[in-house]
Scaffold this active site. Sequence first.
Site, PDB file in Angstrom:
ATOM      1  N   HIS A  10       3.715  10.618   1.784  1.00 38.49           N
ATOM      2  CA  HIS A  10       3.092  11.734   1.058  1.00 38.49           C
ATOM      3  C   HIS A  10       1.577  11.469   0.980  1.00 38.49           C
ATOM      4  CE1 HIS A  10       3.586  15.137  -1.819  1.00 38.49           C
ATOM      5  NE2 HIS A  10       2.328  14.770  -2.046  1.00 38.49           N
TER       6      HIS A  10
ATOM      7  N   CYS B 141       6.147  13.954  -4.586  1.00 39.26           N
ATOM      8  CA  CYS B 141       6.267  15.409  -4.442  1.00 39.26           C
ATOM      9  C   CYS B 141       6.335  16.077  -5.829  1.00 39.26           C
ATOM     10  CB  CYS B 141       7.527  15.760  -3.639  1.00 39.26           C
ATOM     11  SG  CYS B 141       7.267  15.704  -1.848  1.00 39.26           S
TER      12      CYS B 141
ATOM     13  N   CYS C  61       1.196   1.181   3.629  1.00 47.28           N
ATOM     14  CA  CYS C  61       1.400   2.339   2.776  1.00 47.28           C
ATOM     15  C   CYS C  61       2.906   2.517   2.539  1.00 47.28           C
ATOM     16  CB  CYS C  61       0.800   3.564   3.449  1.00 47.28           C
ATOM     17  SG  CYS C  61       0.992   5.058   2.505  1.00 47.28           S
ATOM     18  N   SER C  62       3.281   2.747   1.272  1.00 48.87           N
ATOM     19  CA  SER C  62       4.712   2.740   0.955  1.00 48.87           C
ATOM     20  C   SER C  62       5.337   4.125   1.022  1.00 48.87           C
ATOM     21  CB  SER C  62       4.910   2.156  -0.449  1.00 48.87           C
ATOM     22  OG  SER C  62       4.244   2.968  -1.409  1.00 48.87           O
TER      23      SER C  62
ATOM     24  N   ASN D  30      -4.746   3.921   1.717  1.00 49.83           N
ATOM     25  CA  ASN D  30      -4.067   3.178   2.782  1.00 49.83           C
ATOM     26  C   ASN D  30      -3.243   4.192   3.517  1.00 49.83           C
ATOM     27  OD1 ASN D  30      -4.849   0.577   2.116  1.00 49.83           O
ATOM     28  ND2 ASN D  30      -3.174   0.327   0.660  1.00 49.83           N
TER      29      ASN D  30
ATOM     30  N   HIS E  21      -1.743  10.568  -0.111  1.00 44.98           N
ATOM     31  CA  HIS E  21      -2.232  10.055  -1.397  1.00 44.98           C
ATOM     32  C   HIS E  21      -3.189   8.892  -1.200  1.00 44.98           C
ATOM     33  CE1 HIS E  21       0.884   7.082  -0.488  1.00 44.98           C
ATOM     34  NE2 HIS E  21       0.290   6.292  -1.345  1.00 44.98           N
TER      35      HIS E  21
ATOM     36  N   GLN F  56     -14.390 -11.075  14.543  1.00 44.97           N
ATOM     37  CA  GLN F  56     -14.778 -10.972  15.959  1.00 44.97           C
ATOM     38  C   GLN F  56     -14.260  -9.674  16.518  1.00 44.97           C
ATOM     39  OE1 GLN F  56     -12.467 -11.211  18.710  1.00 44.97           O
ATOM     40  NE2 GLN F  56     -13.989 -11.336  20.323  1.00 44.97           N
TER      41      GLN F  56
ATOM     42  N   TYR G  50      -9.422 -17.516  14.632  1.00 50.38           N
ATOM     43  CA  TYR G  50     -10.862 -17.704  14.416  1.00 50.38           C
ATOM     44  C   TYR G  50     -11.342 -16.857  13.238  1.00 50.38           C
ATOM     45  CZ  TYR G  50     -15.886 -17.736  15.322  1.00 50.38           C
ATOM     46  OH  TYR G  50     -17.242 -17.859  15.186  1.00 50.38           O
TER      47      TYR G  50
ATOM     48  N   HIS H 182       4.115  17.484   1.403  1.00 50.93           N
ATOM     49  CA  HIS H 182       4.494  16.136   1.818  1.00 50.93           C
ATOM     50  C   HIS H 182       4.122  15.829   3.279  1.00 50.93           C
ATOM     51  CE1 HIS H 182       7.145  12.558   1.565  1.00 50.93           C
ATOM     52  NE2 HIS H 182       7.512  12.855   2.789  1.00 50.93           N
TER      53      HIS H 182
ATOM     54  N   GLN I 260      -5.561   5.861  -3.870  1.00 51.20           N
ATOM     55  CA  GLN I 260      -5.495   5.163  -5.154  1.00 51.20           C
ATOM     56  C   GLN I 260      -6.887   4.928  -5.709  1.00 51.20           C
ATOM     57  OE1 GLN I 260      -2.872   1.804  -5.671  1.00 51.20           O
ATOM     58  NE2 GLN I 260      -1.940   2.115  -3.664  1.00 51.20           N
TER      59      GLN I 260
ATOM     60  N   ASN J 173      -0.888   4.658 -12.302  1.00 51.25           N
ATOM     61  CA  ASN J 173       0.088   3.993 -11.436  1.00 51.25           C
ATOM     62  C   ASN J 173       1.204   3.361 -12.288  1.00 51.25           C
ATOM     63  OD1 ASN J 173       1.355   2.157  -9.536  1.00 51.25           O
ATOM     64  ND2 ASN J 173      -0.497   2.318  -8.298  1.00 51.25           N
TER      65      ASN J 173
ATOM     66  N   LYS K  42     -11.298  -7.099  29.004  1.00 52.59           N
ATOM     67  CA  LYS K  42     -10.369  -7.105  30.150  1.00 52.59           C
ATOM     68  C   LYS K  42      -9.157  -7.998  29.909  1.00 52.59           C
ATOM     69  CE  LYS K  42     -14.353  -7.206  32.355  1.00 52.59           C
ATOM     70  NZ  LYS K  42     -15.240  -7.969  33.175  1.00 52.59           N
ATOM     71  N   ARG K  43      -9.099  -8.624  28.716  1.00 49.04           N
ATOM     72  CA  ARG K  43      -7.992  -9.531  28.391  1.00 49.04           C
ATOM     73  C   ARG K  43      -6.650  -8.805  28.515  1.00 49.04           C
ATOM     74  NH1 ARG K  43      -6.206 -11.848  22.836  1.00 49.04           N
ATOM     75  NH2 ARG K  43      -7.041  -9.907  22.043  1.00 49.04           N
TER      76      ARG K  43
ATOM     77  N   CYS L 252      11.059  11.836  -2.434  1.00 51.14           N
ATOM     78  CA  CYS L 252       9.675  11.325  -2.515  1.00 51.14           C
ATOM     79  C   CYS L 252       9.222  11.245  -3.964  1.00 51.14           C
ATOM     80  CB  CYS L 252       8.752  12.247  -1.711  1.00 51.14           C
ATOM     81  SG  CYS L 252       7.012  11.911  -2.015  1.00 51.14           S
TER      82      CYS L 252
HETATM   83  P1  H2U Z   1       0.808   2.869  -1.471  1.00 51.96           P
HETATM   84  O1  H2U Z   1       1.557   3.831  -0.663  1.00 51.96           O
HETATM   85  O2  H2U Z   1      -0.594   2.593  -0.918  1.00 51.96           O
HETATM   86  O3  H2U Z   1       1.616   1.638  -1.725  1.00 51.96           O
HETATM   87  O4  H2U Z   1       0.558   3.572  -2.882  1.00 51.96           O
HETATM   88  C1  H2U Z   1       1.598   4.149  -3.621  1.00 51.96           C
HETATM   89  C2  H2U Z   1       1.417   3.757  -5.052  1.00 51.96           C
HETATM   90  O5  H2U Z   1       2.256   4.569  -5.833  1.00 51.96           O
HETATM   91  C3  H2U Z   1       1.798   2.301  -5.323  1.00 51.96           C
HETATM   92  O6  H2U Z   1       0.675   1.601  -5.838  1.00 51.96           O
HETATM   93  C4  H2U Z   1       2.752   3.816  -6.907  1.00 51.96           C
HETATM   94  C5  H2U Z   1       2.926   2.414  -6.347  1.00 51.96           C
HETATM   95  O7  H2U Z   1       2.795   1.457  -7.358  1.00 51.96           O
HETATM   96  N1  H2U Z   1       4.000   4.438  -7.367  1.00 51.96           N
HETATM   97  C6  H2U Z   1       4.102   4.880  -8.676  1.00 51.96           C
HETATM   98  O8  H2U Z   1       3.154   4.723  -9.442  1.00 51.96           O
HETATM   99  N2  H2U Z   1       5.243   5.472  -9.083  1.00 51.96           N
HETATM  100  C7  H2U Z   1       6.348   5.641  -8.305  1.00 51.96           C
HETATM  101  O9  H2U Z   1       7.332   6.200  -8.735  1.00 51.96           O
HETATM  102  C8  H2U Z   1       6.349   5.133  -6.926  1.00 51.96           C
HETATM  103  C9  H2U Z   1       5.078   4.582  -6.399  1.00 51.96           C
END
Ligand code: H2U
Length: 375
Positions: A162, A52, A158-159, A151, A164, A321, A314, A111, A166, A74, A27-28, A49
């Site tokens: 698209h 893509c 997440c960056s 993520n 994806h 919690q 905490y 995408h 890891q 990566n 209820k906070r 992207c």
């Molecule tokens: P996140 O969206 O969870 O950050 O994961 C995207 C990953 O894609 C991230 O670890 C990789 C980033 O290093 N990446 C590539 O390997 N090549 C790229 O050209 C862009 C992003």
Amino acid sequence: MNINTVPHRRYNILTGEWVLVSPHRTKRPWQGKQEKRPQLDRTKYDEHCYLCPNNVRASGVKNPNYESTYSFINDFSALLSDTKKAEYNDGLLRAKSEKGICKVICFSSDHSLTLPLMDVMAIEKVIDLWQKEYLGLGAIEDINHVQIFENKGGMMGCSNPHPHGQIWAQSSIPREAEKKTRQQKSYWDKTGGSLLQDYLLQELDKKERIVVENKDFLALVPFWAIWPYEVMIIPKKHYQNIGQLSTDEKKNFAKIIKEITTRYDNLFLTSFPYSSGIHQAPTDGSEHEEWHFHMSFYPPLLRSATVKKFMVGYEMFADPQRDITAEYAAQALRDASNVHFSLDRLTVTEIVNADEIKVSETLTDETVNSTITKQ
Ligand code: H2U
């Protein structure tokens, strides 16, 4: 003890840790931060992207014209495969070099999609790739643990939208997997049985934390959940890793992933952010009969599409919690529709109003009480 009203601590059988549950605190009032509601993007192909098909990544490498899934090393890997064994010891200061391989897994060439919007067959292809990568990476010498994760959403860091995930594969067994190995092994040695299999049977009997179930999998809010709508998907058979799943079981795994992620999106009428991951047996050459693989979803949203849980104060200094109980969360997810809201002709006003609806709903006594009564 009435676990719906009394502040209490719940034990996590998989990690040996405790979570503080304070059901009376729902209820906070909330006058704190509101996140931005993510936009539903319908762009199927984005020329900017990095993930893509046919686009050039930041490293200069061009993606192939892939049609369903695609994995690659990566370009900004946290771990490298050519790292040599080395140690640093200087009094109390210790360090060890760490070898590994990091991969990016594109779930679809489209995408605009997310797992709940992909069809079951397309999710099965993601599971095929997870299987191939777990087995392939795990077979490499010095790769003793393979962590598959996703993520989802800007709120989770997440960056790129698209679809994806890891994989980080490495020589050491990381903290979470190490705790779970210890707990499952000690149960196996004591009882000759699987900890998660016995837990699963108890939950099937009680039913209050189950969200959905099919022939091969159970999805539930674990008794010891930390995140408000945390969910764990457990295979009914005692499998150590996803490599053991048959074609039929993969279909049921895909179905339950789609079902859970759809209910997530429908809960607050938004693309529900989360981190999900698959915990399975280490690939260190031992049999690890004690291991029962499972997939966990840790979503941060608490009251609405814009009000999330903070792991601060905490929780940083003492224990995690939570306010809403695991039983309340399971009921809310059971009540959510399994047809994605974007396919259900909701008006924009209904979607925007959903924020206010959920904020007030979680705060009233009636909602909490009616959920408790339903149980
Ligand atoms: P996140 O969206 O969870 O950050 O994961 C995207 C990953 O894609 C991230 O670890 C990789 C980033 O290093 N990446 C590539 O390997 N090549 C790229 O050209 C862009 C992003």
